[in-house]
Design a protein around this motif. Structure first.
Motif, mmCIF file in Angstrom:
data_model
loop_
_atom_site.group_PDB
_atom_site.id
_atom_site.type_symbol
_atom_site.label_atom_id
_atom_site.label_comp_id
_atom_site.label_asym_id
_atom_site.label_seq_id
_atom_site.Cartn_x
_atom_site.Cartn_y
_atom_site.Cartn_z
ATOM 1 N N SER A 11 -33.649 2.061 -27.907
ATOM 2 C CA SER A 11 -33.312 0.981 -26.559
ATOM 3 C C SER A 11 -34.004 2.182 -25.585
ATOM 4 O O SER A 11 -34.387 3.581 -25.922
ATOM 5 N N VAL A 12 -34.122 1.699 -24.289
ATOM 6 C CA VAL A 12 -35.047 2.481 -23.285
ATOM 7 C C VAL A 12 -33.535 1.909 -22.285
ATOM 8 O O VAL A 12 -32.810 1.471 -22.531
ATOM 9 N N GLY B 98 -46.771 0.395 -19.415
ATOM 10 C CA GLY B 98 -47.390 0.646 -17.581
ATOM 11 C C GLY B 98 -46.163 1.314 -17.855
ATOM 12 O O GLY B 98 -46.673 2.217 -16.283
ATOM 13 N N TYR B 99 -45.275 1.554 -17.681
ATOM 14 C CA TYR B 99 -44.405 2.495 -16.769
ATOM 15 C C TYR B 99 -43.594 4.022 -17.783
ATOM 16 O O TYR B 99 -43.911 3.957 -18.853
ATOM 17 N N ASN B 100 -43.830 4.632 -16.794
ATOM 18 C CA ASN B 100 -44.156 5.759 -16.634
ATOM 19 C C ASN B 100 -42.751 6.363 -17.375
ATOM 20 O O ASN B 100 -41.694 5.601 -17.654
ATOM 21 N N ARG B 101 -42.768 7.425 -18.546
ATOM 22 C CA ARG B 101 -40.799 8.056 -18.942
ATOM 23 C C ARG B 101 -41.276 9.160 -19.671
ATOM 24 O O ARG B 101 -42.866 10.365 -19.782
ATOM 25 N N LEU B 102 -39.978 9.286 -19.870
ATOM 26 C CA LEU B 102 -39.887 11.666 -20.572
ATOM 27 C C LEU B 102 -39.768 10.863 -21.813
ATOM 28 O O LEU B 102 -39.377 10.388 -22.780
ATOM 29 N N ILE C 214 -43.887 15.009 -22.179
ATOM 30 C CA ILE C 214 -43.415 15.281 -22.879
ATOM 31 C C ILE C 214 -42.625 16.695 -22.945
ATOM 32 O O ILE C 214 -43.777 17.825 -22.321
ATOM 33 N N GLN C 215 -41.539 16.812 -22.911
ATOM 34 C CA GLN C 215 -40.978 18.032 -23.339
ATOM 35 C C GLN C 215 -40.522 18.951 -24.216
ATOM 36 O O GLN C 215 -39.822 18.070 -25.292
ATOM 37 N N PHE D 55 -37.969 6.281 -16.891
ATOM 38 C CA PHE D 55 -37.285 5.832 -18.459
ATOM 39 C C PHE D 55 -37.313 7.203 -18.945
ATOM 40 O O PHE D 55 -38.003 7.355 -19.394
ATOM 41 N N CYS D 56 -36.703 6.940 -20.069
ATOM 42 C CA CYS D 56 -36.461 7.647 -21.072
ATOM 43 C C CYS D 56 -35.778 7.468 -22.402
ATOM 44 O O CYS D 56 -35.332 5.534 -22.230
#
Length: 201
Positions: A92-93, A114-118, A141-142, A158-159
């Motif tokens: 899921s997002v 196109g949406y940036n995310r963690l 990226i963490q 987003f994650c």
């Protein structure tokens, strides 16, 4: 004769060591979350090691005997291997409330491209899958889990989550969890081991 004796002693010690240790490699973290407490419970006297590897590495290590148990995102069959279905994980997002995509109850990778995310870096094959399916997105990226959770809580990026990923309650308070419906976002995990190890497991 002495050399032969030393070799026999070494072989017996190595055999004993293998019987007292269990090595497990998974293509993703969730299978280890489920498997590790059970393995530890049923084999309390064993030294148990876990690792997250690329899919091809898991296959190579199980075939060469470098690991005792492998976990793959598909059924892998060979004459000398045993496989059994483990469980299904659904991706899921998690999107901040107020974002335009929150009006949807399901999404695809195409919708999210196109949406940036963690991303947390210990996701196994999921990381490569997300990058391939969303080439226009940028990923932060963490490597530190606590820093990752703090960014999820305080940012609007987003994650991802799954039906087996657990966040502290307050982390996702301001986000809507929306399932991704692509077939590749719903993964069937399979446990694989050598037939010669069946007596152990």
């Amino acid at each position: 004769m002495l050399k032969t004796e030393q070799n026999i002693v070494y072989m017996v010690q190595e055999f004993d060591r293998k019987l007292r240790s269990i090595t497990i490699a998974s293509c993703a973290p969730a299978p280890l979350w489920l498997l590790s407490p059970n393995i530890s419970f049923y084999y309390p006297d064993n030294i148990i090691s876990f690792s997250i590897c690329e899919i091809d590495q898991v296959i190579k290590h199980i075939e060469t005997g470098q690991i005792d148990i492998g976990i793959l995102p598909f059924e892998y069959q060979k004459d000398d291997l045993c496989t059994t279905h483990f469980f299904t994980e659904h991706l899921s997002v998690c999107i901040p409330f107020g974002h335009s995509l929150c009006s949807y109850d399901k999404l695809t990778f195409h919708d999210l491209n196109g949406y940036n995310r963690l991303l947390w870096d210990q996701l196994g094959f999921w990381t490569d899958l997300c990058k391939r399916k969303m080439p226009a997105s940028k990923f932060l990226i963490q490597t530190d889990e606590s820093e990752f959770l703090e960014l999820v809580k305080s940012s609007t990026l987003f994650c991802f989550s799954t039906n087996y990923a657990s966040y502290p309650d307050e982390i996702l308070n301001d986000r809507k969890r929306i399932p991704i419906v692509d077939d590749c976002a719903n993964v069937e995990y399979w446990v694989v081991w050598k037939k010669g190890n069946t007596y152990r497991f």
